[in-house]
Design an enzyme around this catalytic site. Structure first.
Site, PDB file in Angstrom:
ATOM      1  N   ASP A   2     -82.738  41.557  48.981  1.00  0.00           N
ATOM      2  CA  ASP A   2     -84.194  41.686  48.877  1.00  0.00           C
ATOM      3  C   ASP A   2     -84.572  42.421  47.587  1.00  0.00           C
ATOM      4  O   ASP A   2     -83.710  42.980  46.896  1.00  0.00           O
ATOM      5  CB  ASP A   2     -84.692  42.462  50.105  1.00  0.00           C
ATOM      6  CG  ASP A   2     -85.914  41.809  50.732  1.00  0.00           C
ATOM      7  OD1 ASP A   2     -86.671  41.153  49.993  1.00  0.00           O
ATOM      8  OD2 ASP A   2     -86.120  41.995  51.944  1.00  0.00           O
ATOM      9  N   ASP A  51     -93.272  35.722  51.769  1.00  0.00           N
ATOM     10  CA  ASP A  51     -92.782  35.420  53.124  1.00  0.00           C
ATOM     11  C   ASP A  51     -93.633  34.343  53.780  1.00  0.00           C
ATOM     12  O   ASP A  51     -94.861  34.333  53.661  1.00  0.00           O
ATOM     13  CB  ASP A  51     -92.822  36.678  54.000  1.00  0.00           C
ATOM     14  CG  ASP A  51     -91.727  37.656  53.613  1.00  0.00           C
ATOM     15  OD1 ASP A  51     -91.024  37.410  52.615  1.00  0.00           O
ATOM     16  OD2 ASP A  51     -91.587  38.670  54.324  1.00  0.00           O
TER      17      ASP A  51
HETATM   18  C1  GLA Z   1     -88.818  40.725  52.787  1.00  0.00           C
HETATM   19  C2  GLA Z   1     -88.127  39.368  52.925  1.00  0.00           C
HETATM   20  C3  GLA Z   1     -88.095  38.960  54.390  1.00  0.00           C
HETATM   21  C4  GLA Z   1     -87.376  40.015  55.211  1.00  0.00           C
HETATM   22  C5  GLA Z   1     -88.057  41.358  55.006  1.00  0.00           C
HETATM   23  C6  GLA Z   1     -87.289  42.502  55.628  1.00  0.00           C
HETATM   24  O1  GLA Z   1     -90.156  40.644  53.106  1.00  0.00           O
HETATM   25  O2  GLA Z   1     -88.790  38.421  52.167  1.00  0.00           O
HETATM   26  O3  GLA Z   1     -87.458  37.707  54.542  1.00  0.00           O
HETATM   27  O4  GLA Z   1     -86.026  40.087  54.815  1.00  0.00           O
HETATM   28  O5  GLA Z   1     -88.186  41.667  53.619  1.00  0.00           O
HETATM   29  O6  GLA Z   1     -87.969  43.693  55.452  1.00  0.00           O
END
Ligand code: GLA
Length: 529
Positions: free
Chosen positions: A169, A224
């Protein structure tokens, strides 16, 4: 004494010197040439990775060992494993912490078998182990340490936990250079010696498609797709529309990732599940399921395991399809040649009424006078051969739904190889002081329709191990014979790599790796071979 036999993987590429740039390429732009990729000869992710990740449904809580084990069992029981879903493990919710010695350690309350124990469980079930970390100082929630300043030791730890896939991430990275950071993590992983799929997760920040192919196998292209548990259809469709523009940058070993699947999550109709899944398939997107696979309707299982849609996604040419034209509310998705000379085409109607769409065969580069077969990927029906009087296809597309086809000059529509294993871990223990022969097998089944040549053992094996490959129809077994003669007391470990080629294209297929553990409780007599 611990001996660690690890097979060398030839690597050695620095990051391409791409410019960071936040613009996506316009859809109208002809496919330019993406980066020269992966001299990195790890053989990983030559087709888009498939698996399951917890985030879309569960968020951080209640991820723990019990949940992941239940998911692993459900992947097998539901047929998803057989369909090719392979990588599975915790996302943020992995809950490790950093000790005073600088090492990250398992939270044993949440993962009582330890993160290595969980990996062994997953490997013994014939699946691959996916883990999660962050490139910054902390993960997104701030609850866990990131790798910043600890890249080499953390990648060593992931290798010791026997990860096969790590999602990295991009939270809490203020002041970090994105290219340098992910390059360092790539170098650290290679220094750790275990082949691991690198999933870069900067949500499109820093335009990873421009530079990340030599240092990662997939990269998120967008924000996301949903907050945990909250499907947002409009957002998912925007993500698809943005991601498809990046088609020139995807290919074997380096994929655009428009995020995990929402298909099968509460609130989506069968038509939406089908449409969503088809879009991810034609985009050659990674297929990381995000629904609760312990509790799926028959309809969800049918969608997620449709072998013909998966065949389009897992096609060995690895070309990303995209929108070639829109007509009213209907998007026409194509530009996806397939390994057998056929091509995939998809019509997606986002309007409220049935639409009739005409696609000229010349738009697909097909001779308008050709006699063609058309395979409906969701009806599982072939029509043809037929010569269109107008050199065109006319398709009725229901509202909010797709029609998806393969078009070919031949009528057989083969499915490319999709590999499923009975285990990725051989674990053996010697007994007694005299030399023994021990064996353990790995069985691979090819869920495609064509037979594969024999898999080839890639490299020199440690002296105590030989691997023989035998074929039984579409299945192949790797018999691992171990001789304990002359071995000292200790734990022995090897990673075996096998390679194959897809017979129609002659292209390399994703390498198969598995672990062998051998425990020798006392010195053994005899002469080592
Ligand atoms: C980010 C990623 C997600 C998930 C979250 C976890 O937003 O894009 O897919 O892994 O972090 O906190």
């Amino acid at each position: 004494m611990k001996k660690f036999w690890l097979i060398a993987v030839v690597v050695g590429l620095a990051a391409g010197g791409g410019q960071a740039d936040d613009g996506v390429i316009p859809a109208s732009q002809a496919p330019g040439k993406a980066l020269k990729v992966h001299a990195m000869d790890d053989g990983l992710a030559l087709t888009p990775p498939m698996g399951w990740y917890p985030w879309n449904t569960f968020g951080q809580e209640p991820q723990n060992e019990k949940l992941i084990r239940e998911i692993v069992d459900a992947l097998a029981a539901s047929g998803l494993k057989e369909a090719g879903y392979t990588y599975v493990g915790p996302d943020e919710g992995i809950c490790f912490s950093r000790g005073s010695d600088g090492r990250i350690t398992t939270n044993l309350q949440r993962y009582p078998s330890g993160l290595r124990g969980l990996g062994d469980f997953i490997h013994a079930k014939g699946l691959k182990y996916a883990l999660y970390t962050d490139a910054g100082t902390h993960t997104c929630s701030g609850a866990m340490p990131g790798t910043n300043g600890h890249e080499f030791e953390d990648m060593r730890q992931f290798a010791e936990w026997r990860a096969d896939y790590v999602k990295i991430d991009w939270c809490n990275t203020e002041g970090q250079d994105i290219v340098k950071t992910y390059t360092k993590l790539h170098d650290a992983q290679h220094a750790a010696g275990r082949p691991i799929v690198h999933s870069l997760c900067s949500w499109g920040d820093g335009s990873p498609w421009l530079w990340a192919a030599p240092v990662g196998h997939l990269w998120r292209t967008t924000a996301d797709i949903c907050a945990p548990g909250q499907v947002n259809w409009e957002l998912a469709m925007k993500i698809a529309a943005d991601n498809q523009k990046l088609y020139p940058y995807a290919g074997p070993g380096h994929w655009n990732d428009p995020d995990m699947l929402i298909a099968g999550m509460p609130g989506l109709s069968e038509a939406r599940n089908r449409a969503f899944f088809s879009l991810w398939c034609i985009m050659a997107a990674p297929l990381m399921a995000g629904n609760d696979v312990r509790d799926m309707s028959e309809s969800t299982i049918r969608v997620l395991t449709n072998p013909e849609a998966i065949a389009v996604n897992q096609d060995p040419l690895g070309v990303q399809g995209h929108i070639i034209r829109t007509e009213g509310k209907v998007g026409i998705w194509a530009g996806k040649p397939l390994f057998d000379g056929s091509q995939a085409v998809l019509f997606f109607n986002q309007g409220a009424a049935v639409e009739s769409v005409i696609l000229n065969l010349s738009e697909l580069g097909i001779d308008p006078k050709a006699a063609l077969y058309t395979r409906d990927i969701w009806q599982h029906a072939t029509s043809g051969p037929a010569v269109s009087p107008y050199g065109a296809l006319t398709v009725m597309v229901p509202p909010g739904d797709i029609r998806m086809y393969r078009i070919s000059s031949h009528g057989d529509f083969p499915l490319p190889p999709v590999i499923v294993a009975d285990t990725y871990l051989i674990s053996l223990r010697a007994s007694g002081a005299s030399a023994q022969k021990l064996t353990g097998t790995v069985k691979l089944i090819n869920k495609g329709t064509s037979e594969l040549p024999l898999w080839k053992v890639r490299q020199d094996l440690p002296p105590w191990l030989t691997v023989a490959v035998a074929k039984n129809g579409k299945a192949q077994t790797f018999t691992n014979s171990i001789s304990t003669a002359g071995l000292k007391k200790g734990l022995y470990h090897a990673v075996v790599r096998l390679d194959n080629t897809e017979p129609l294209t002659g292209k390399p297929m994703s390498a198969v790796y598995y672990d062998i553990d051998l425990e020798v409780p006392g010195d053994v007599g005899g002469v080592a071979r």
